[in-house]
Scaffold this motif. Structure first.
Motif, mmCIF file in Angstrom:
data_model
loop_
_atom_site.group_PDB
_atom_site.id
_atom_site.type_symbol
_atom_site.label_atom_id
_atom_site.label_comp_id
_atom_site.label_asym_id
_atom_site.label_seq_id
_atom_site.Cartn_x
_atom_site.Cartn_y
_atom_site.Cartn_z
ATOM 1 N N ASN A 1 0.836 -1.210 0.000
ATOM 2 C CA ASN A 1 0.000 0.000 0.000
ATOM 3 C C ASN A 1 0.870 1.260 0.000
ATOM 4 O OD1 ASN A 1 -2.518 1.268 -0.081
ATOM 5 N ND2 ASN A 1 -2.551 1.537 2.145
ATOM 6 N N ALA A 2 1.789 1.313 -0.952
ATOM 7 C CA ALA A 2 2.723 2.438 -1.032
ATOM 8 C C ALA A 2 2.730 2.997 -2.445
ATOM 9 C CB ALA A 2 4.123 1.993 -0.624
ATOM 10 N N TYR A 3 3.401 4.157 -2.612
ATOM 11 C CA TYR A 3 3.454 4.829 -3.905
ATOM 12 C C TYR A 3 4.861 5.387 -4.090
ATOM 13 C CZ TYR A 3 1.785 7.638 -7.847
ATOM 14 O OH TYR A 3 1.575 8.164 -9.097
ATOM 15 N N LYS A 4 5.374 5.303 -5.328
ATOM 16 C CA LYS A 4 6.719 5.780 -5.628
ATOM 17 C C LYS A 4 6.645 7.060 -6.449
ATOM 18 C CE LYS A 4 10.090 2.944 -6.794
ATOM 19 N NZ LYS A 4 10.993 2.061 -7.582
ATOM 20 N N ILE A 5 7.361 8.087 -6.008
ATOM 21 C CA ILE A 5 7.402 9.363 -6.721
ATOM 22 C C ILE A 5 8.847 9.869 -6.738
ATOM 23 C CG2 ILE A 5 5.050 10.001 -6.069
ATOM 24 C CD1 ILE A 5 6.251 11.850 -3.947
ATOM 25 N N SER A 6 9.066 10.943 -7.505
ATOM 26 C CA SER A 6 10.368 11.591 -7.491
ATOM 27 C C SER A 6 10.606 12.182 -6.105
ATOM 28 C CB SER A 6 10.423 12.691 -8.549
ATOM 29 O OG SER A 6 11.612 13.448 -8.407
ATOM 30 N N ASN B 1 17.025 8.794 -6.827
ATOM 31 C CA ASN B 1 16.107 9.682 -7.546
ATOM 32 C C ASN B 1 14.668 9.612 -7.062
ATOM 33 O OD1 ASN B 1 18.149 10.549 -9.451
ATOM 34 N ND2 ASN B 1 17.954 8.537 -10.410
ATOM 35 N N THR B 2 14.268 8.531 -6.417
ATOM 36 C CA THR B 2 12.860 8.348 -6.076
ATOM 37 C C THR B 2 12.684 8.133 -4.581
ATOM 38 O OG1 THR B 2 12.963 5.956 -6.427
ATOM 39 C CG2 THR B 2 12.400 7.323 -8.333
ATOM 40 N N ALA B 3 11.426 8.176 -4.172
ATOM 41 C CA ALA B 3 11.065 7.928 -2.783
ATOM 42 C C ALA B 3 9.815 7.063 -2.755
ATOM 43 C CB ALA B 3 10.811 9.243 -2.052
ATOM 44 N N ILE B 4 9.794 6.098 -1.849
ATOM 45 C CA ILE B 4 8.602 5.278 -1.606
ATOM 46 C C ILE B 4 7.892 5.862 -0.383
ATOM 47 C CG2 ILE B 4 7.739 2.981 -1.045
ATOM 48 C CD1 ILE B 4 10.174 1.816 -2.436
#
Length: 368
Positions: A301-306, A337-340
């Protein structure tokens, strides 16, 4: 008349100056139009949470899992064996790696065995008289004795009186002295413990080898370990058994490995933890540098973005009714480059534009 004309002209000039000043002031007044707010165009994306694997990227140097540094425990002249003692030379299990001349040592060993043989002969008459029940086994031991063969175990001594007699004559002490010399004799010939390759050679035929001298290095190809240093914060996301993708520096080489060991000690200087990755690939060579992608734990239940979209490490901009609003989130893992992150709901619309002037309450419009 002249005074009257001057007075009238003065009054006219003063009056003209006053009216001119009033006109200039009125002409500089700006007309204020109606207040209009300009909507900024931004890019957005709709959130859809999923199960995301944590991928930790690092690099390290490959070392052989089975690697032996060869040292000499004896002294003598190094002799050429059946195969060259050179880097890159392959040896089969039990083949001679190092052969050191042992003629002098063998002569001393035979001399010591001869003395032991004389000692045994000297005690046989006493055993025959005082311990006749044990005479035959000791006599058979003496008959089978040979200075050219390895020393056989002494007959079992069950009688305490016979044991006192044997010890008093120094038989046990002499026996173990010879066994010690035989063990040392085997160290003049170093044999390969497994099929492997000599990677370093520090001596050449004819060299005088001394005790403690380093002779070379021997490894078993095909079984290697990659040692990497993970930051302490990243260790929580990996565990023993995790799959690792390995790449060469030029990205042309690729293979796989698995985490086999994780050190529990944190390096005080770098605050990193040693992690070891097993690699079974014949293409891997000792000393290679490899880049590792460790596929660690799954974040549900997570999302990856910059990572640049995360404000103050705890907030992201979402769009509500064409207005920006800050929503608190929980960052789980950062990479380059990204974050969860966790905390966004399915269907939330987040701003994906890197707008440095953005603020909560800002009117926006979507880019075409």
């Amino acid at each position: 008349m002249r005074k009257i004309i001057l007075i009238v002209l003065g009054i006219i000039i003063i009056a003209g100056s006053v009216f001119g000043a009033i006109y200039i002031v009125k002409s500089n007044t700006k007309t204020v139009g109606p207040n209009k707010t300009i909507a900024k165009p931004i890019a957005v994306k709709t959130v859809k949470n999923a199960t995301i694997p944590v991928v930790v990227k690092t690099n390290g140097q490959v070392t052989a899992l089975n690697k032996f540094e060869l040292f000499s425990e004896v002294q003598g002249i190094f002799e050429q064996s059946d195969k060259l003692f050179r880097p890159g030379q392959a040896f089969k299990k039990d083949e001679t790696l190092v052969k050191i001349n042992n003629e002098e040592f063998v002569a001393n060993l035979k001399s010591t065995k001869s003395e032991f043989y004389n000692l045994l002969i000297s005690i046989l008459p006493d055993i025959r008289l005082d311990y006749p029940e044990h005479f035959e086994e000791w006599n058979a031991y003496v008959k089978d004795f040979s200075v050219h063969e390895s020393l056989q175990p002494l007959p079992e001594i069950e009688s305490s009186n016979l044991r006192y007699f044997i010890n008093g004559r120094g038989v046990i002490t002499s026996f173990y002295n010879i066994k010690n010399l035989e063990v040392r004799l085997a160290k003049f010939h170093l044999k390969a413990p497994f099929d492997g390759i000599l990677t370093e050679a520090s001596i050449t035929p004819g060299t005088l080898v001394r005790p403690g001298q380093r002779l070379g290095e021997f490894i078993k190809p095909g079984e290697f370990e990659l040692e990497v240093a993970l930051q302490k914060a990243l260790v929580d996301y990996v565990e023993i058994g995790d799959t690792v993708n390995l790449f060469g520096i030029d990205k042309k080489f690729q293979t796989k490995g698995k985490i086999t060991r994780i050190n529990t000690q944190v390096d005080s200087n770098s605050q990193s933890v040693q992690t070891f990755i097993m690699v079974n690939d014949p293409r891997v060579k000792e000393g290679m540098y490899l880049e590792a992608e460790i596929y660690g734990q799954l974040v549900k239940n997570a999302y990856k973005i910059s990572r640049s979209l995360v404000r103050n490490n705890a907030e992201v901009f979402i769009v509500k009714d064409s207005v920006l609003a800050l929503k608190p989130v929980k960052p789980v893992y950062y990479d380059e480059n990204t974050a969860i992150i966790k905390g966004l709901a399915n269907g939330d619309t987040i701003m994906t534009s890197n707008l440095s002037s953005a603020y909560s309450g800002m009117l926006i419009k979507l880019k075409k």
